[in-house]
Design an enzyme around this catalytic site. Structure first.
Site, short mmCIF file in Angstrom:
data_model
loop_
_atom_site.label_atom_id
_atom_site.label_comp_id
_atom_site.label_asym_id
_atom_site.label_seq_id
_atom_site.Cartn_x
_atom_site.Cartn_y
_atom_site.Cartn_z
N ASP A 138 2.53 4.43 -2.59
CA ASP A 138 2.91 4.11 -1.27
C ASP A 138 4.50 4.41 -0.86
O ASP A 138 5.23 4.54 -1.73
CB ASP A 138 3.11 2.31 -1.34
CG ASP A 138 1.69 1.74 -1.15
OD1 ASP A 138 0.66 2.49 -0.90
OD2 ASP A 138 1.61 0.68 -2.00
N ASP A 156 -3.56 3.94 4.18
CA ASP A 156 -3.69 2.36 4.76
C ASP A 156 -3.67 2.55 6.35
O ASP A 156 -4.38 1.45 6.80
CB ASP A 156 -2.54 1.68 4.07
CG ASP A 156 -2.41 1.42 2.69
OD1 ASP A 156 -3.64 1.52 2.00
OD2 ASP A 156 -1.52 1.20 2.21
#
Length: 181
Positions: A138, A156
């Site tokens: 991330d 995402d």
């Protein structure tokens, strides 16, 4: 002879359907590939506590590994359980969704097709990380001054965008059905 004609007809329909899906399949490969490229660059260039401010006091790039799913849920499970579980569930969702899309292709609205393309792209990007690296990279940290919200990645965001497109499609279908009555 009629069996041969029937088989040839099914093969032709399958080929034509796949041909009509080419641009969408290409888009999935490009978006999932872009997700992986960005994650690679983040792992290579952003280490430790370094970050790059994108929008001051709102978004910056950072480097964080997530062993779980959203908000690190299930990250504390033992690796021997976590990786097969999360990779397996992801694989089942990807295969199931692909099968659904293939079966329903002719009846899907353009918004739905693109929604599923975005969702599959994101699902493939994060699946690759989970299956190969045992964790997801991330890098987009959303915050408002000192109040942090979450860190996510392109995969995402692709899933979220796809969901929004499918919701919009649902409203469009409702409007079309209401206009027909």
């Amino acid at each position: 002879r009629s069996d041969t004609n029937c088989i040839q007809s099914v093969k032709l329909k399958t080929v034509l359907k796949i041909k009509s899906m080419r641009i969408y399949i290409f888009a999935i490969v490009i978006m999932a590939g872009l997700d992986q490229l960005i994650k690679y660059l983040v792992r290579f260039y952003l280490t430790g506590q370094s970050y790059i401010e994108i929008i001051p006091n709102l978004i910056h790039l950072t480097y964080q590994e997530n062993k779980g799913i959203s908000f690190s849920f299930l990250a504390d499970l033992p690796t021997m359980l976590r990786v097969p579980l999360l990779s397996g569930v992801s694989a089942i969702v990807i295969v199931g969704l692909s099968f659904y899309i293939y079966k329903k292709w002719e009846t899907l609205l353009q918004w739905e097709k693109w929604g599923f393309v975005f969702i599959l792209s994101g699902a493939l990007g994060n699946f690759w990380d989970r299956a190969v690296r045992q964790q997801v990279t991330d890098y987009m940290y959303f915050h408002y001054y000192d109040t942090g919200f979450f860190v996510n990645n392109l995969a995402d965001d692709l899933i979220s965008i796809g969901f929004v497109l499918i919701v919009i499609s649902g409203f469009l279908k409702k409007e079309v059905n209401a206009a027909k009555q």
